[in-house]
Design a protein around this motif. Structure first.
Motif, PDB file in Angstrom:
ATOM      1  N   GLY A  19     155.512  19.899  32.243  1.00 20.24           N
ATOM      2  CA  GLY A  19     154.740  20.153  30.819  1.00 20.24           C
ATOM      3  C   GLY A  19     155.253  19.162  29.990  1.00 20.24           C
ATOM      4  O   GLY A  19     154.341  18.547  29.158  1.00 20.24           O
ATOM      5  N   LEU A  20     156.320  18.472  29.787  1.00 17.78           N
ATOM      6  CA  LEU A  20     156.855  17.637  29.056  1.00 17.78           C
ATOM      7  C   LEU A  20     156.168  16.145  29.387  1.00 17.78           C
ATOM      8  O   LEU A  20     155.844  15.495  28.553  1.00 17.78           O
ATOM      9  N   THR A  21     155.933  15.933  30.526  1.00 18.26           N
ATOM     10  CA  THR A  21     155.397  14.787  30.799  1.00 18.26           C
ATOM     11  C   THR A  21     153.919  14.704  30.705  1.00 18.26           C
ATOM     12  O   THR A  21     153.321  13.773  30.244  1.00 18.26           O
ATOM     13  N   LEU A  22     153.195  15.950  30.930  1.00 21.58           N
ATOM     14  CA  LEU A  22     151.782  15.892  30.475  1.00 21.58           C
ATOM     15  C   LEU A  22     151.597  15.831  29.056  1.00 21.58           C
ATOM     16  O   LEU A  22     150.844  15.015  28.716  1.00 21.58           O
ATOM     17  N   ALA A  23     152.435  16.455  28.215  1.00 19.92           N
ATOM     18  CA  ALA A  23     152.344  16.351  26.980  1.00 19.92           C
ATOM     19  C   ALA A  23     152.494  14.824  26.695  1.00 19.92           C
ATOM     20  O   ALA A  23     151.676  14.267  25.560  1.00 19.92           O
ATOM     21  N   ARG A  24     153.537  14.186  26.981  1.00 18.87           N
ATOM     22  CA  ARG A  24     153.631  12.623  26.669  1.00 18.87           C
ATOM     23  C   ARG A  24     152.477  11.789  27.173  1.00 18.87           C
ATOM     24  O   ARG A  24     151.897  10.893  26.473  1.00 18.87           O
ATOM     25  N   GLN A  25     151.978  12.230  28.224  1.00 21.47           N
ATOM     26  CA  GLN A  25     150.838  11.385  28.887  1.00 21.47           C
ATOM     27  C   GLN A  25     149.608  11.685  27.785  1.00 21.47           C
ATOM     28  O   GLN A  25     148.956  10.703  27.627  1.00 21.47           O
ATOM     29  N   LEU A  26     149.386  12.711  27.557  1.00 20.17           N
ATOM     30  CA  LEU A  26     148.294  12.992  26.503  1.00 20.17           C
ATOM     31  C   LEU A  26     148.309  12.309  25.168  1.00 20.17           C
ATOM     32  O   LEU A  26     147.320  11.717  24.697  1.00 20.17           O
ATOM     33  N   ARG A  27     149.511  12.123  24.769  1.00 21.84           N
ATOM     34  CA  ARG A  27     149.746  11.835  23.440  1.00 21.84           C
ATOM     35  C   ARG A  27     149.678  10.030  23.617  1.00 21.84           C
ATOM     36  O   ARG A  27     149.270   9.649  22.628  1.00 21.84           O
ATOM     37  N   LEU A  28     150.104   9.667  24.754  1.00 22.46           N
ATOM     38  CA  LEU A  28     150.003   8.101  24.720  1.00 22.46           C
ATOM     39  C   LEU A  28     148.488   7.587  25.073  1.00 22.46           C
ATOM     40  O   LEU A  28     148.195   6.612  24.230  1.00 22.46           O
ATOM     41  N   ALA A  29     147.706   8.519  25.506  1.00 15.14           N
ATOM     42  CA  ALA A  29     146.204   8.158  25.797  1.00 15.14           C
ATOM     43  C   ALA A  29     145.641   8.411  24.261  1.00 15.14           C
ATOM     44  O   ALA A  29     144.541   7.712  24.006  1.00 15.14           O
ATOM     45  N   ARG A  30     145.929   9.601  23.688  1.00 18.27           N
ATOM     46  CA  ARG A  30     145.375  10.087  22.096  1.00 18.27           C
ATOM     47  C   ARG A  30     146.253  10.551  21.529  1.00 18.27           C
ATOM     48  O   ARG A  30     146.587  11.515  21.211  1.00 18.27           O
ATOM     49  N   PRO A  31     146.911   9.641  20.763  1.00 20.58           N
ATOM     50  CA  PRO A  31     148.108   9.966  19.534  1.00 20.58           C
ATOM     51  C   PRO A  31     147.687  10.845  18.780  1.00 20.58           C
ATOM     52  O   PRO A  31     148.732  11.939  18.351  1.00 20.58           O
ATOM     53  N   GLU A  32     146.591  11.406  18.564  1.00 25.51           N
ATOM     54  CA  GLU A  32     146.242  12.404  17.580  1.00 25.51           C
ATOM     55  C   GLU A  32     146.121  13.609  18.256  1.00 25.51           C
ATOM     56  O   GLU A  32     145.853  14.639  17.593  1.00 25.51           O
ATOM     57  N   ALA A 129     159.337  16.725  20.485  1.00 26.26           N
ATOM     58  CA  ALA A 129     159.704  17.538  19.005  1.00 26.26           C
ATOM     59  C   ALA A 129     159.478  16.734  17.756  1.00 26.26           C
ATOM     60  O   ALA A 129     159.284  17.247  16.809  1.00 26.26           O
ATOM     61  N   ALA A 130     159.875  15.348  17.756  1.00 26.58           N
ATOM     62  CA  ALA A 130     159.922  14.717  16.614  1.00 26.58           C
ATOM     63  C   ALA A 130     158.479  13.840  16.283  1.00 26.58           C
ATOM     64  O   ALA A 130     158.286  13.316  15.277  1.00 26.58           O
ATOM     65  N   ALA A 131     157.551  14.208  17.085  1.00 18.63           N
ATOM     66  CA  ALA A 131     156.161  13.436  17.133  1.00 18.63           C
ATOM     67  C   ALA A 131     155.522  14.447  16.112  1.00 18.63           C
ATOM     68  O   ALA A 131     155.335  15.581  16.308  1.00 18.63           O
ATOM     69  N   GLU A 132     154.616  13.720  15.213  1.00 14.78           N
ATOM     70  CA  GLU A 132     153.807  14.535  14.282  1.00 14.78           C
ATOM     71  C   GLU A 132     152.470  15.151  15.092  1.00 14.78           C
ATOM     72  O   GLU A 132     152.194  14.316  15.876  1.00 14.78           O
ATOM     73  N   GLY A 133     152.182  16.184  15.000  1.00 13.88           N
ATOM     74  CA  GLY A 133     151.091  16.929  15.648  1.00 13.88           C
ATOM     75  C   GLY A 133     151.658  17.568  17.122  1.00 13.88           C
ATOM     76  O   GLY A 133     150.697  18.242  17.774  1.00 13.88           O
ATOM     77  N   VAL A 134     152.906  17.344  17.282  1.00 10.99           N
ATOM     78  CA  VAL A 134     153.658  18.120  18.506  1.00 10.99           C
ATOM     79  C   VAL A 134     154.274  19.383  17.967  1.00 10.99           C
ATOM     80  O   VAL A 134     155.177  19.203  16.939  1.00 10.99           O
ATOM     81  N   THR A 135     154.102  20.411  18.607  1.00 10.03           N
ATOM     82  CA  THR A 135     155.086  21.746  18.269  1.00 10.03           C
ATOM     83  C   THR A 135     155.652  22.128  19.557  1.00 10.03           C
ATOM     84  O   THR A 135     155.016  22.514  20.416  1.00 10.03           O
ATOM     85  N   PHE A 136     157.279  21.832  19.390  1.00 11.91           N
ATOM     86  CA  PHE A 136     157.686  22.148  20.497  1.00 11.91           C
ATOM     87  C   PHE A 136     158.541  23.387  20.297  1.00 11.91           C
ATOM     88  O   PHE A 136     159.396  23.331  19.537  1.00 11.91           O
ATOM     89  N   LEU A 137     158.591  24.670  21.001  1.00  7.67           N
ATOM     90  CA  LEU A 137     159.219  25.770  20.618  1.00  7.67           C
ATOM     91  C   LEU A 137     159.902  26.256  21.832  1.00  7.67           C
ATOM     92  O   LEU A 137     159.510  26.452  22.943  1.00  7.67           O
ATOM     93  N   ASP A 138     161.320  26.307  21.661  1.00 13.08           N
ATOM     94  CA  ASP A 138     161.973  26.707  22.883  1.00 13.08           C
ATOM     95  C   ASP A 138     162.425  28.130  22.542  1.00 13.08           C
ATOM     96  O   ASP A 138     162.215  28.536  21.450  1.00 13.08           O
ATOM     97  N   GLN A 139     162.913  29.033  23.584  1.00 14.55           N
ATOM     98  CA  GLN A 139     163.359  30.343  23.664  1.00 14.55           C
ATOM     99  C   GLN A 139     162.055  31.036  23.161  1.00 14.55           C
ATOM    100  O   GLN A 139     162.009  31.787  22.499  1.00 14.55           O
ATOM    101  N   ALA A 140     160.790  30.755  23.667  1.00 18.56           N
ATOM    102  CA  ALA A 140     159.462  31.103  23.400  1.00 18.56           C
ATOM    103  C   ALA A 140     159.088  31.766  24.705  1.00 18.56           C
ATOM    104  O   ALA A 140     158.529  31.122  25.678  1.00 18.56           O
ATOM    105  N   LYS A 141     158.805  33.229  24.685  1.00 17.90           N
ATOM    106  CA  LYS A 141     158.321  34.001  25.768  1.00 17.90           C
ATOM    107  C   LYS A 141     156.815  34.257  25.505  1.00 17.90           C
ATOM    108  O   LYS A 141     156.601  35.181  24.580  1.00 17.90           O
ATOM    109  N   VAL A 142     155.886  33.841  26.503  1.00 20.92           N
ATOM    110  CA  VAL A 142     154.678  33.952  26.544  1.00 20.92           C
ATOM    111  C   VAL A 142     154.254  35.638  26.796  1.00 20.92           C
ATOM    112  O   VAL A 142     154.938  36.085  27.704  1.00 20.92           O
ATOM    113  N   THR A 143     153.816  36.169  25.935  1.00 18.16           N
ATOM    114  CA  THR A 143     153.404  37.513  26.095  1.00 18.16           C
ATOM    115  C   THR A 143     151.720  38.063  26.670  1.00 18.16           C
ATOM    116  O   THR A 143     151.778  39.082  27.037  1.00 18.16           O
ATOM    117  N   GLY A 144     151.035  37.026  26.479  1.00 20.07           N
ATOM    118  CA  GLY A 144     149.655  37.043  26.986  1.00 20.07           C
ATOM    119  C   GLY A 144     148.880  36.112  26.319  1.00 20.07           C
ATOM    120  O   GLY A 144     149.240  35.201  25.914  1.00 20.07           O
TER     121      GLY A 144
END
Length: 547
Positions: A19-32, A129-144
């Motif tokens: 997940g982290l590397t995918l997010a980085r790859q997307l942001r490198l290709a399209r920073p917005e 987490a420090a990048a504008e436009g990225v929200t990184f939430l830990d201790q977040a349990k997906v419910t649906g």
């Protein structure tokens, strides 16, 4: 209620390596790109973390260092890898150099790394987490979640601390590892016929396998064996010993349950006793430092597939949430790199207003083909692992297939180049059929020759085939040169297969029938197999292997 004020473009379930590397790859290709990552565990994670996957090979290493721009971080905070190293002959081994060792004295031209998963994931998470436009939430349990078609946004609900949350998003990507949240909810779980088990643990000590040996090979190797992904090989099993930059060492036992029942090593004390019986040098090391145990994990029937991983309806699976093969050749990071690159291309095309309706099924077919063609390398092959002669030749063959085909295409930047891929797809299929035949041949050869391993060191650097293929991964090639080189690689594989089967049949005439399928494929490709038609690719190996 936590609710994203602006709809996300991509929500990634799981903030591990995929997940982290995918997010980085997307942001490198399209920073917005607006990305939300929902990670169930608390961050930062421990170094020398519980996660398997420290060892990278060339494709994954290229993905991390070059495509994701992590070269400086890896150089500073992780370890270089002295390739894969294999030790055979535990039954005759008093020290590590009693038996056959297959490895290299120096680093190959295309690098690979030993990665501390906790350290790498913390680095990626901090930057995102420090990048504008990225929200990184830990201790977040997906419910649906709710998936929609026809361009309508998806919806994800989650719980973070004592608050519920909701996000709408154009894309939803499952990177939740073996939890496989999306895959399980969509009934996409697919079993594969490769039933192998593993346990692994970390000790907070710096183990150097060089201390387990004596003699000239140790001094010639300048004490660098420990930087390899070390494989201790035996019938039906292998044991890994991998160093981590945090100062810990990762150990693992991987075994076929038909030869080693899981309940004989599925707890730490049992694993220690198992090591003391089958790999006593490693067992003695673990016993000495057992008070420094950091974790212990068990995984039964770890290999799995997925009925689908990419959808035109803007969802995808990556990492272990999708497919997983076998850790023997360290392909986990490779398949993260491949799946993330396909996903990134689909997401970015879609966000730029281009249709992916025709493209997603093509990437699906390619990815599933890569998975199935690689699975045959491991399936039903564990009984061979104690056979030094057959297994060493298989290792060279498997390297050659990897460096000639998928790793070559990926590192050359051609994975999503469908024009080029269309022109090599037939060659890919021909090489895949050959690989299937060769994997069966190795099983047949093992049945005909199970003599003990010679005591020797087989230096991979002296096998020109290995060095040249590895160096060729990063050669600067235009499209025409790439296509020509791929065809050359395919022809090399057919010539190599002909040489291996001819050599084995010369020693064991009863293998004539086993060679027939390979010979037929070579004849169909009109590969000349007579002496002198091609360089003797494994000339340096035959005398050492007494073949």
């Amino acid at each position: 209620m936590l609710e994203q004020a602006t709809p996300a473009e991509v929500v990634i379930l799981g903030g591990g390596l995929a997940g982290l590397t995918l997010a980085r790859q997307l942001r490198l290709a399209r920073p917005e790109t607006r990305v939300v990552i929902l990670e169930r565990r608390a961050h930062p994670v421990p170094e020398a973390a519980w996660k398997v996957g420290e060892s990278s090979v060339e494709l994954g290493a290229h993905y991390f260092s070059e495509m994701l721009g992590l070269a400086d971080h890896i150089k500073q905070d992780h370890l270089p890898k002295l390739g894969l190293r294999f030790f055979f002959g535990a039954e005759q081994r008093e020290t590590l150099d009693d038996g056959l060792e297959v490895g290299s004295f120096s680093f190959f031209p295309t690098p690979s790394f030993q990665l501390d998963r906790g350290r790498l994931e913390n680095h990626l998470a901090r930057e995102l987490a420090a990048a504008e436009g990225v929200t990184f939430l830990d201790q977040a349990k997906v419910t649906g979640f709710t998936l929609n078609e026809d361009g309508l946004p998806h919806e994800v609900t989650f719980r973070c601390g004592d608050q519920d949350g909701r996000i709408v998003t154009r894309w939803l990507v499952d990177c939740t590892g073996r939890a496989a949240f999306l895959k399980r909810k969509l009934d996409l779980v697919e079993q594969v016929d490769h039933k192998v088990n593993a346990v692994w643990f970390r000790l907070q000590t710096e183990t150097k396998v060089d201390d387990w040996c004596r003699g000239a090979s140790c001094s010639n190797n300048q004490g660098n064996r420990w930087l390899s992904t070390n494989h201790l090989m035996g019938p039906g099993y292998w044991v890994w010993v991998i160093p981590l930059s945090s100062g810990s060492t990762s150990f693992g036992i991987v075994a076929d349950p038909r030869l080693h029942r899981l309940d004989t090593y599925n707890k730490f004390d049992r694993a220690l006793a198992w090591l003391q019986q089958f790999e006593p040098l490693c067992g003695a090391e673990v016993a000495e430092h057992r008070d420094k145990l950091q974790d212990f994990l068990v995984l039964k029937n770890f290999s799995h597939g997925a009925k689908q991983v990419f959808s035109v309806d803007r969802w995808a699976l990556s990492g272990e949430a999708g497919v997983f093969l076998d850790p023997f050749y360290s392909p986990g990071s490779d398949f993260i790199g491949v799946s993330n690159t396909f996903i990134s291309d689909l997401v970015l095309r879609d966000l730029r207003g281009k249709s992916i309706r025709a493209l997603a099924p093509i990437y699906e077919q390619m990815y599933q083909g890569f998975f199935k063609n690689t699975l045959v390398v491991y399936q039903d092959q564990y009984p061979l692992f104690g056979n030094a002669r057959v297994m060493t030749v298989k290792i060279y063959w498997d390297y050659a297939v990897y460096w000639s085909l998928l790793a070559f295409v990926f590192i050359q930047g051609r994975l999503c180049d469908l024009r080029s891929y269309g022109r090599i797809s037939d060659a890919f299929q021909q090489a895949g059929a050959l690989n299937n035949a060769m994997q069966q041949f190795f099983r047949d050869w093992h049945g005909a020759d199970a003599t003990p391993a010679p005591t020797a060191f087989l230096d991979q650097e002296k096998v020109d085939l290995m060095v040249n293929l590895n160096r060729g991964l990063k050669a600067p090639l235009d499209e025409a040169a790439f296509l020509a080189k791929f065809e050359e690689n395919k022809n090399l594989l057919f010539a190599l297969a002909a040489q291996i089967t001819k050599r084995a049949q010369r020693r064991h005439p009863q293998l004539a029938e086993a060679c027939r399928a390979v010979t037929a494929l070579c004849d169909h490709q009109q590969v000349a197999v007579s002496d002198g038609a091609h360089p003797e690719y494994l000339a340096a190996a035959w005398p050492v292997l007494q073949l």
